[in-house]
Design a protein around this motif. Structure first.
Motif, short mmCIF file in Angstrom:
data_model
loop_
_atom_site.label_atom_id
_atom_site.label_comp_id
_atom_site.label_asym_id
_atom_site.label_seq_id
_atom_site.Cartn_x
_atom_site.Cartn_y
_atom_site.Cartn_z
N SER A 295 -27.33 10.29 -20.29
CA SER A 295 -28.47 10.65 -21.12
C SER A 295 -29.34 11.70 -20.47
O SER A 295 -29.77 12.64 -21.10
CB SER A 295 -29.36 9.43 -21.37
OG SER A 295 -28.67 8.49 -22.13
N LEU A 296 -29.59 11.52 -19.18
CA LEU A 296 -30.60 12.36 -18.55
C LEU A 296 -30.01 13.62 -17.95
O LEU A 296 -30.71 14.61 -17.79
CB LEU A 296 -31.34 11.57 -17.46
CG LEU A 296 -31.99 10.28 -17.95
CD1 LEU A 296 -32.61 9.52 -16.79
CD2 LEU A 296 -33.06 10.57 -19.00
N ASP A 356 -38.53 9.49 -19.09
CA ASP A 356 -37.34 9.02 -19.79
C ASP A 356 -36.63 7.94 -18.98
O ASP A 356 -36.16 6.95 -19.52
CB ASP A 356 -36.37 10.18 -20.03
CG ASP A 356 -36.83 11.07 -21.17
OD1 ASP A 356 -37.70 10.62 -21.94
OD2 ASP A 356 -36.33 12.19 -21.28
N VAL A 359 -38.23 4.77 -19.48
CA VAL A 359 -37.86 4.18 -20.76
C VAL A 359 -36.50 3.50 -20.66
O VAL A 359 -36.30 2.39 -21.17
CB VAL A 359 -37.85 5.27 -21.85
CG1 VAL A 359 -37.28 4.72 -23.15
CG2 VAL A 359 -39.26 5.80 -22.07
N LEU A 360 -35.57 4.17 -19.97
CA LEU A 360 -34.23 3.59 -19.84
C LEU A 360 -34.27 2.32 -18.99
O LEU A 360 -33.60 1.33 -19.30
CB LEU A 360 -33.27 4.61 -19.23
CG LEU A 360 -33.06 5.88 -20.06
CD1 LEU A 360 -32.00 6.77 -19.43
CD2 LEU A 360 -32.68 5.54 -21.49
N LYS A 362 -36.77 0.33 -18.68
CA LYS A 362 -37.41 -0.69 -19.51
C LYS A 362 -36.41 -1.30 -20.47
O LYS A 362 -36.30 -2.53 -20.57
CB LYS A 362 -38.56 -0.04 -20.29
CG LYS A 362 -39.15 -0.90 -21.40
CD LYS A 362 -40.10 -0.05 -22.24
CE LYS A 362 -40.34 -0.66 -23.61
NZ LYS A 362 -41.45 -1.61 -23.61
N SER A 363 -35.65 -0.45 -21.17
CA SER A 363 -34.79 -1.04 -22.19
C SER A 363 -33.60 -1.75 -21.55
O SER A 363 -33.15 -2.78 -22.06
CB SER A 363 -34.34 0.03 -23.20
OG SER A 363 -33.47 0.95 -22.60
N GLY A 364 -33.11 -1.23 -20.40
CA GLY A 364 -32.03 -1.95 -19.72
C GLY A 364 -32.50 -3.29 -19.20
O GLY A 364 -31.83 -4.31 -19.35
N VAL A 374 -44.22 0.48 -19.82
CA VAL A 374 -44.19 1.76 -19.11
C VAL A 374 -45.57 2.38 -19.08
O VAL A 374 -46.26 2.45 -20.09
CB VAL A 374 -43.22 2.72 -19.81
CG1 VAL A 374 -43.28 4.11 -19.17
CG2 VAL A 374 -41.80 2.18 -19.75
N SER A 375 -46.00 2.80 -17.89
CA SER A 375 -47.25 3.56 -17.80
C SER A 375 -46.93 4.88 -17.13
O SER A 375 -46.61 4.94 -15.95
CB SER A 375 -48.27 2.77 -16.98
OG SER A 375 -49.28 3.63 -16.54
N VAL A 376 -46.97 5.94 -17.92
CA VAL A 376 -46.68 7.27 -17.37
C VAL A 376 -47.99 7.86 -16.89
O VAL A 376 -48.96 7.91 -17.64
CB VAL A 376 -46.03 8.17 -18.43
CG1 VAL A 376 -45.86 9.57 -17.89
CG2 VAL A 376 -44.69 7.59 -18.84
#
Ligand SMILES: Nc1ncnc2c1ncn2[C@@H]1O[C@H](COP(=O)(O)OP(=O)(O)OP(=O)(O)O)[C@@H](O)[C@H]1O
Ligand SMILES: Nc1ncnc2c1ncn2[C@@H]1O[C@H](COP(=O)(O)OP(=O)(O)OP(=O)(O)O)[C@@H](O)[C@H]1O
Ligand SMILES: [Mg+2]
Ligand SMILES: [Mg+2]
Lengths: 506, 317, 302, 631
Positions: A295-296, A356, A359-360, A362-364, A374-376
């Motif tokens: 993805s990345l 990103d 995010v990945l 987190k979802s994994g 997530v805190s960006v």
């Protein structure tokens, strides 16, 4: 797709291009604008490194295969235990302003490194460590042995460009243009760009190009557009997600370098919800690294195995089994640890693909029962408040987040990652990892000489870190640079340099 | 008239003062260690303190504000935290480029917008009217960074009609520069066309329905004469003030456009300064944009009152 | 003095004085609605907004996938390929689903920001317009000072200093709208306060607060409602621009502006759908809001 | 002529084919000098407008382009005819409409001219092409009575000179009578009666015409003598299906046939017709009852309000505007004080000063029932606020359109009468009855009410706290004649029942005379004459009053010799020295009037006048102006 240019051709002054190029012409380079003043001692960003390194040279150069090639120094060798290193200095080197070059310049430069607290040399050399016994020799007397010293004074440590002895601290390269390198800085504007002309008196001979024009950008997209539309000839660095079009273009040649640049996911081992290593391992098992790379980076990346030994290093022990995504195992570890539905905030710095990645992650992790938020964060608050725990007091890395993602750039050797980020009292040890066995293994690694010995020592560390999992290393992404196929012999390093001494029009 | 201008200028000065307070207040809402944020978390404390001292950021807020005020008068805003360059110089050079871009956009938008608005008004209720109104609305509804990017892809990368970046070769004359600025200007035109056309349309409709237009028609003048002599002149008065406001906001729209087209302008400067928390640049840049807006509206006010005999000659009787 | 088509009455008790006996308020409202419904642009606007409201309420339930869904090996699938109607983004997330779920953010943020702006702006505008004099002079200068700065610019500056989160973005955008609204409201109040009923209220001894709140305010709801609708459009626009500049909402929010800002640099790689569709979504709401505002304006401010 | 909204303007515009965007001519012909206008092509229509027809409308200020100087605007009317010497012709044209110093006027912008001058310019433009047809749509509405008279004089004079046909539209029956040879009466989009003016005014043959003529107070008619006649009901709504005879719902002599058969155009004399089934039964329309609507106020009643040396100076753009200068005035219990004067003379300012909206200048003293009255409402107590209330000119603006009638009145009852709950409800009931608002009306909002009903609500609001004084600032000038009559009747009734005093401001001297017990004449913020109504209206008058009276167009009686006022009312910012009226006074005594300001002297019992000329002299010179016989 994408042409790889990983053949070691030597760098800077040392190596040479392997394609025959025409004499004359101008190369237009697109680059991110330097983030601060061009102070070679204090600079911290890749753009500044590249700009400064056009005119100023290193003792030696770390090539794309991580082998060192000569620069101002022609050769170097350690004493038996690696506590003293002797560099033979090239003759015929001249400063662009006409003053003669001397080994005193090197000594003065190293003193400035010590005074300025250079991150690579801190603790490695001290004031007075470096001496110049004669006009052709510089000697480094180290307080403790270090097998990797030449890397620490090579292009791998960008601040170690050799500057004149009277180069006062805080001087800016654009204010007092000088150097020993192939290019003379003709004009510089921090917001728009720089131009260089050939240094006719360079020790390395006559460069094929007459001129190099550097244009500064604030964003990747316009740089890619510039290269695609022919308004620029080369782009110093790009990422896959923004510059994917370059990878498949028939008019563009891409330089792809394996590197040790990576992201580190840390978990506090001393307090909070991640003190149980099974929880940390569970998070490790929840990561889908292959998917991340796809993805990345569209595959332009190496897998990470939750330790800083990148596949690019020759001494990395690749026999340590790769950690794979295994949700069942992760869940099992979680229940073994007696944790269910762990909620935590994942702090991530706003940089390139890191949001990103967060995010990945987190979802994994959600599949393994982690509920991550997530805190960006901008660099300021992130480094100031989240990243690094409360010690040492000064500088105040006052952050104490229990979970976060931080960026590490490429290094020719992993020592700084192993030291600063993971050893007890390491200055960047955000996980607060504290394991005497690890510290001992690290010492053993540093003391080992020769690739085989180093690989053995590395293997121990790798296994240990995989087991303890204070930090997760999902990948080591490739460094990408590109240029028009009308030019050749452009060389790049994973630390952001672009060397153009041999470059020219095909 | 003189009284009016004097009053307007005086008011503008008061506003300017307030503006400086606002800008200063916003940039100091949170107490922060400037030196620390410049030097990063690793710098030793004494160095941070020294830098704070050199930059004057260790002084009380009131002193710092006084410095900003002084900077406004002398155009000396200190040096950029980020690059160490004098902020005044940075602003001057970038402002020049932004002004070129804004000017070009202005040159394209205003006649187009007015023409569109007037045509729409004259054809009120017809398909032409609807198309113009919807085009304007759509243009001003899509953020300029989106339209800009699509322009780059379509006009630049696919059709090769225009340079994709505003980096003209050194030594280009003004027309060559304009050629390079055309695409970013187009992105702005798309956004601002709608506003101006809308105002011009509304103004024209009011004028068309007015009694004096009826008088002119009843005089037996041709439609063209009626529109040229009687409708337009009165219709465009309110449009002028919108144009002035938009000129001010144009500089706000430059933020994104300059990034996309790599224009070395004030907008790009401000975005990078914002990301780097380069407060002197930010403060000065925001102030300058405010001042430009104020000058634009001031000029528009004066122009309107000069064009409008009621105001111009109001004091006479 | 023309009175328009007002109809004279002469003697009450005359049966012709009868007016439809429905509740007056309802009749007036019905008239407004009837006029609105006669305008095709209003209908289009309402249909578009209603569509997004349905999307926002339905969210994950009506979207083909969840907003967090990922198909890692089909990142940047083109529309209609691999079974994704509008394609996928770089992480392999379904663009259609993210647009549908993203409408929640838009439909929460924009109205709240607009409401803050309109609320505060109305208050300021009432004070300025009603008291005029010193209050007006002082407030007008401050408002003018704010107006001289583009909202995106001040938003950028403020959010850089405050740090961006959903709350700060809403708050900042809302506050920055207040001066703009204040100017409109002030103009409306100025026109209104010249009317004799305000004088009549003063003559029976009402205080300023009552006159502003109970006498004037109900009569300027027209411009206020219009302003609110217009502001909703601008709020969407502004928030997405702020996201583009890097100070908007947090990932992985499926906010449309954030989606665009995350993906816009990839258009040049040919991935236009990840930007075009959210842009169209933004444009559709902004245009719809404007269409509604236009219709309201011409109907309510007759 | 006809009530507002009956289609007068639409007819005129249709005749010239200037229709609003949503208008269309659906049938019929409009012949101008034999040419059917309805089928002309654009170019021909332009030609026609340029050469043969012209139009002048209400509100000359809006009819001139505000951003073009007068000169070019007038010239344009000549250039379109192809004249190359447009400028000199424009000069001549302005001269023709009696504009003195036309050269200077040409260099000015419309806003720099007074309304009268603007209307002259418009007329000059209209006459440029020497039109065969000149359409005048209420050319004097919005102008002062004195200016109106001048403009009408001008039109009259020009008409005889030029031989153009005039189509004159007007509300004001006096103007129509004075100007027209033939009259058409419109109702609900129909011409209901047409014929020679004299004949129609003398002997109307349509019930609507009869009603219209009876609504207006004739000069000399008084409230204590009789009530005013009204026409009950409404003009039918646009879009409603009309009955066979459009007037049937309001007609006092309608029969069944009127509902079933459209009335034919019945010839009722030489060149006359009437759209009525019952032209023969006109005499059956009941004559107005001679019932007095209010008793004459007692002359000796005690003053409720008195003003002593009240002045009001406005600061405007750096200079002072002396809107009121040293007003001494008394208002007695139960009386109506009429306040007259040209526009800008200070009537409204005086009213607002009494109300406390404007604080009077230092030095002026106002007393209410012997107690000193604070200058502004804010300083006044509830009792004082309650005692002085106002009825505004424009009922649209006077009522808050988002409140119901009940809400409006209840709030006033609460604030002024201090009533709440049941007591307030009861009082609301009686109040409604007094102004004849039904309970259905109470739940409506102003926009659902007709102009007359709105004005009733406004009146009810003023009376909510049983005021001692009600200021009526032109309460009927926004209303049609029939509504005006009803409102005047209502005011008279309320005064009779409540015993309030009125300060009644109006431009219409007939109305003022009908309602007022005493009359005060203002000029440039000064009282020129005060006295009992009859005394003021009968010679001897102040020369200013004399001029005002002679400018009144009369619905009945012959036109009188007009006393013309020269020039325009001077600016209140720089009042002339001496007698402020001397600059325009036809009877001024040079060397005296322009030097000394005369005092306000009592010339007859209760009759005060500010003039250097003696009463005897005035009586002598004014004797030939004969008061017309009462109708
Ligand atoms: N453009 C229009 N659209 C709809 N209705 C209109 C329009 N113009 C006029 N009317 C209606 O037509 C009727 C006649 O209007 P018109 O202006 O001719 O009356 P009028 O007799 O001139 O009245 P006034 O004395 O008030 O000038 C009125 O009821 C008016 O509301
Ligand atoms: N608020 C004000 N500020 C300045 N000047 C004013 C103000 N109000 C009235 N005036 C001036 O005071 C003078 C008297 O005005 P006022 O309105 O009392 O006249 P009026 O007799 O009521 O006229 P009209 O018949 O037109 O209603 C005028 O010259 C007017 O311009
Ligand atoms: Mg009319
Ligand atoms: Mg008045």
């Amino acid at each position: 797709s994408g042409s790889s240019n990983s053949a070691a051709t030597g760098i800077g002054g040392g190596g040479g291009g392997n394609v025959k190029v025409k004499q004359g012409g101008t190369l237009r380079v697109a680059s991110i604008a330097p983030a601060g003043p061009l102070d070679p001692v204090a600079m911290v960003d890749l753009a500044s490194y590249a700009v400064v390194a056009q005119c100023y040279e290193f003792l030696c150069y770390s090539g794309s295969d991580l082998k060192l090639t000569p620069g101002i120094a022609e050769s170097w060798k350690p004493n038996a235990d690696g506590s003293q290193w002797t560099f033979k200095i090239r003759q015929g080197v001249k400063w662009q302003d006409g003053t003669p070059f001397s080994t005193d310049d090197i000594v003065a430069t190293m003193e400035r490194m010590v005074a300025g607290g250079n991150s690579g040399l801190t603790g490695v050399i001290e004031s007075g460590s470096v001496t110049a016994p004669d006009a052709g020799t510089v000697v480094f007397n180290l307080p403790s042995p270090n097998g990797n010293l030449p890397y620490l004074v090579s292009s791998d440590n960008p601040q170690t460009v050799i500057t004149p002895k009277d180069f006062a601290a805080g001087s800016l390269v654009d204010k007092v243009p000088n150097g020993t390198g192939p290019w003379k800085l003709q004009s510089y504007d921090a917001k728009t760009g720089a131009t260089y002309v050939r240094n006719e008196s360079w020790w390395g001979g006559k460069t094929p190009l007459d001129k190099v024009e550097w244009t500064f950008f604030q964003d990747l997209q316009p740089q890619v557009v510039a290269l695609q539309s022919g308004q620029s000839d080369a782009i110093v660095q790009f990422t896959v997600l923004g510059g994917e079009g370059l990878l498949s273009s028939s008019k563009i040649s891409v330089i792809r370098l394996q590197s040790a640049a990576h992201r580190e996911i840390w978990m506090r081992v001393d307090k909070g919800q991640f003190t149980d290593k099974r929880v940390r391992q569970a998070l490790g098992y929840s990561l889908d690294r292959k998917a991340m790379i796809q993805s990345l980076f569209k595959g332009y990346s190496d897998l990470g195995n939750d330790n800083p030994f990148a596949p690019v290093y020759p001494f990395t022990d690749t026999s340590v089994p790769q950690r794979q995504r295994d949700v069942a195992k992760a869940k099992q570890l979680m229940s073994a640890a007696g944790v269910s539905n762990l909620s935590a905030t994942l702090h991530a710095v706003k940089l390139q693909e890191i949001p990103d990645l967060a995010v990945l992650v987190k979802s994994g992790a959600a599949d393994a029962g982690f509920n991550l938020n997530v805190s960006v964060e901008d660099a300021g608050p992130f480094y100031g408040k989240s990243w690094c725990p409360t010690q040492p007091k000064d500088p105040p890395c006052s952050g104490d987040a229990e979970l976060g993602i931080v960026d590490y750039g490429h290094r020719g050797v992993p020592d700084i990652f192993l030291n600063a980020a993971l050893s007890t009292k390491g200055v960047w040890n955000s996980a607060q990892y504290h394991n005497p066995a690890y510290d001992a293994a690290l010492k053993a690694y540093q003391g080992s000489v020769g690739v085989d010995a180093q690989k053995a020592a590395a293997g121990k560390i790798e296994t240990m870190l995989l087991e303890d999992s204070p930090t997760l290393f999902p990948y080591f992404y490739n460094y990408l640079s590109a240029h028009s196929k009308q030019f050749a012999n452009i060389e790049a390093t994973a630390i952001g340099h672009m060397f153009l001494a041999k470059a020219g029009r095909v | 008239m003189v009284r009016f201008i004097a009053r307007r200028v005086a008011l503008a000065l008061v506003t300017l003062l307030l503006l400086s307070v606002i800008v200063f207040a916003i940039s100091n809402i949170l107490p922060q260690d400037v030196g620390r944020s410049i030097l990063g978390p690793f710098a030793p404390a004494p160095e941070v303190a020294a830098l704070n001292h050199r930059l004057g950021t260790d002084k009380p807020l009131l002193d710092q504000y006084a410095k900003l005020l002084k900077g406004m008068v002398t155009f000396n805003f200190g040096e950029s935290y980020q690059t160490g360059q004098p902020v005044g110089d940075l602003i001057k050079s970038t402002l020049q480029n932004s002004a070129k871009l804004a000017f070009l956009a202005f040159l394209l938008t205003v006649p187009l917008g007015i023409l569109g608005g007037v045509v729409a008004a004259l054809k009120q209720g017809t398909l032409v009217d609807r198309v113009i109104v919807m085009l304007g609305l759509a243009g001003s509804s899509i953020p300029e960074f989106v339209t800009g990017t699509f322009l780059v892809v379509i006009l630049g990368l696919e059709l090769h009609l225009l340079p994709t970046l505003a980096d003209w070769p050194p030594g280009s004359n003004i027309f060559q520069q304009m050629h390079y600025l055309l695409m970013p200007a187009l992105a702005l035109v798309l956004v601002y066309f709608g506003y101006i056309a809308r105002m011009a349309r509304a103004g024209t409709i009011v004028a068309l329905e007015s009694d004096y237009t009826r008088t002119a028609v009843m005089k037996g003048l041709s439609r063209a004469t009626v529109i040229r002599r009687h409708v337009l002149r009165n219709a465009l008065l309110p449009t002028i003030s919108v144009i002035a406001t938009q000129t001010g906001y144009l500089f706000g729209g430059l933020l994104a456009v300059e990034l996309i087209f790599n224009v070395n302008g004030l907008g790009r400067l401000l975005v990078t300064a914002a990301k780097a928390k380069d407060l002197p640049v930010l403060q000065a840049g925001v102030l300058v944009i405010g001042i430009i807006y104020m000058i634009a509206t001031l000029l528009a006010d004066i122009l309107i009152s000069w064009l409008n005999p009621r105001v111009r000659l109001g004091a006479e009787d | 003095m023309a009175t328009g088509p007002a109809l004279p009455t002469v003697d009450v008790g005359d049966p012709t004085a009868a007016v439809a006996p429905v509740s007056a308020r309802r009749a007036a409202r019905r008239e407004t609605v009837r006029l609105l419904l006669r305008r095709p642009e209003f209908l289009i606007g309402v249909i578009v907004v209603a569509f997004w409201v349905v999307c926002a309420i339905g969210g994950d339930r009506i979207a083909p996938h969840s907003a967090d869904f990922r198909d890692p090996f089909h990142g940047h699938s083109a529309p209609l390929s691999n079974g994704y109607v509008l394609g996928t983004d770089r992480l392999g997330r379904d663009v259609l689903s993210r647009i549908i779920v993203g409408s929640q953010d838009v439909l929460v943020i924009a109205p709240i920001a607009a409401a803050i702006g309109v609320g505060l702006g109305t208050l300021l505008g009432l004070l300025m317009g009603y008291y005029r004099g010193l209050v007006d002079d002082v407030l007008a200068r401050i408002v003018e000072a704010f107006l001289s700065l583009p909202v995106t610019l001040v938003g950028l500056l403020t959010l850089v200093v405050l740090g961006s989160s959903r709350t700060t973005v809403i708050g900042v955008v809302g506050l920055l709208f207040a001066p703009i609204v204040a100017r409109t409201v002030r103009a409306a109040v100025l026109a209104e306060r010249e009317l004799d009923y305000v004088q009549a209220a003063r003559l029976r001894g009402e205080n300023g607060l009552y006159i502003m709140g109970r006498e004037i305010l109900p009569n300027i709801t027209g411009p206020i409602v219009v302003e609110f609708t217009v502001r909703i459009g601008y709020a969407i626009f502004t928030v997405s621009t702020l996201s583009f500049l890097g100070v908007g909402l947090q990932p992985p929010s499926p906010d449309w502006g954030l989606q665009i800002s995350e993906e816009y640099s990839m258009i040049i790689n040919g991935y236009w759908w990840t930007v075009l569709f959210p842009s169209l979504a933004i444009a559709s709401v902004v245009i719809a809001a404007n269409l509604i505002a236009d219709a309201l304006q011409s109907v309510m401010q007759r | 002529m006809g009530e507002s909204g009956c289609g007068k303007s639409t007819t005129a515009y249709a005749a010239l084919r200037y229709l609003p965007a949503n208008g269309r001519i659906t049938g019929g012909k409009a012949l101008i000098d034999g040419t059917d206008v309805t089928h002309l092509k654009t170019g021909e229509l332009q030609r026609l407008r340029a050469t043969r027809v012209s139009m002048v409308y209400q509100d000359p200020g809006a009819a001139l382009n505000p951003s073009i100087r007068i000169g070019p605007q007038v010239e344009e009317a000549f250039t379109v005819l192809g004249h190359s010497d447009a400028r000199s012709r424009a000069l001549a044209a302005l001269d023709h409409v009696r504009i003195s110093d036309p050269r200077r006027v040409m260099a000015r912008y419309p806003h720099q001219l007074s309304g009268g001058m603007q209307q002259r310019v418009v007329i000059a433009m209209a006459l440029a092409c020497d039109p065969q047809l000149l359409v005048l749509d209420e050319p004097t509405t919005g102008l002062d009575a004195t200016v109106e008279a001048e403009v009408l004089d001008l039109i009259q004079a020009l008409r005889t000179e030029m031989g153009a046909a005039l189509l004159l539209i007007g509300h004001n029956l006096g103007v129509i009578r004075k100007m027209c040879d033939r009259v058409g009466v419109m109702y609900a989009g129909r011409l209901v009666e047409e014929g020679p003016a004299e004949a129609i005014f003398r002997e109307p043959r349509h019930p609507y015409t009869v009603g219209l003529l009876r609504c207006v107070p004739r000069l000399g008619s008084r409230k204590e003598d009789h009530r005013l006649e009204t026409i009950p009901g409404f003009l039918p709504q646009i879009g409603e299906s009309l009955p066979a005879c459009v007037f049937v719902d309001r007609c006092p002599i309608a029969t069944e046939v009127c509902r079933t058969e459209p009335p034919p155009a019945v010839p009722v004399g030489q060149g006359r017709f009437s759209l009525c089934h019952h032209t023969d039964r006109i005499a059956a329309i009941p004559a107005p009852a001679a019932e007095a609507s209010a008793p004459r106020a007692a002359q000796a009643a005690a003053p409720v309000l008195s003003l002593e040396g009240v002045s009001k100076t406005f600061k405007q753009a750096g200079h002072n505007v002396y809107a009121l200068a040293g007003i001494d005035l008394e208002l007695r219990a139960g009386e109506t004080l009429g306040l007259v004067g040209e526009s800008g003379s200070g009537k409204t300012t005086l009213a607002k000063t009494i109300l406390g909206i404007h604080a009077p200048d230092e030095g002026g003293v106002m007393t209410l029932k012997g107690e000193r009255l604070p200058g502004t409402v804010a300083e006044r107590g509830r009792e004082e606020k309650r005692s002085i209330q106002i009825v505004f000119q424009n009922p649209d603006s006077a009522l808050n359109r988002s409140h119901t009638v009940r809400g409006i009145l209840m709030r006033s009852l609460k604030k002024l009468a201090g009533l709440a709950g049941q007591a307030a409800e009861e009082r609301l009931e009686t109040l409604g009855q007094h102004v004849r608002l039904s309970s259905r009306h109470l739940d409506m909002r102003p926009r659902q009410l007709s102009g007359g009903l709105k004005q009733r609500v406004a009146i009810a609001r003023a009376f909510a706290g049983s005021p001692r004084i009600v200021v009526c600032d032109e309460p009927t000038s926004a209303l049609d004649v029939s509504v005006q009559a009803a409102i005047l009747n209502l005011l008279a009734d309320l005064q009779r029942d409540e015993g309030s005093s009125y300060v009644f401001i109006s431009h219409d001297l007939n109305v003022v005379r009908y309602l007022s017990d005493r009359i005060a004449v203002l000029y440039l913020g000064r009282l020129m004459e005060v006295g009992p109504a009859a005394t003021v209206f009968d010679p001897p008058h102040h020369p200013y009053t004399e001029a005002l009276l002679s400018a009144v167009p009369r619905v009945d009686g012959e036109p009188t010799d007009r006393i013309r006022l020269e020039g325009e009312i001077p600016s209140a910012a720089a009042p002339p020295a001496g007698c402020v009226f001397h600059t325009r006074c036809p009877r001024r005594i040079p060397g005296l009037c322009d030097v000394d300001e005369p005092d306000l002297k009592e010339v007859e019992p209760g009759h005060l006048m500010r003039c250097h000329i003696s009463v005897e002299e005035l009586r002598r010179v004014q004797a030939k102006v004969v008061e017309p016989a009462e109708a």
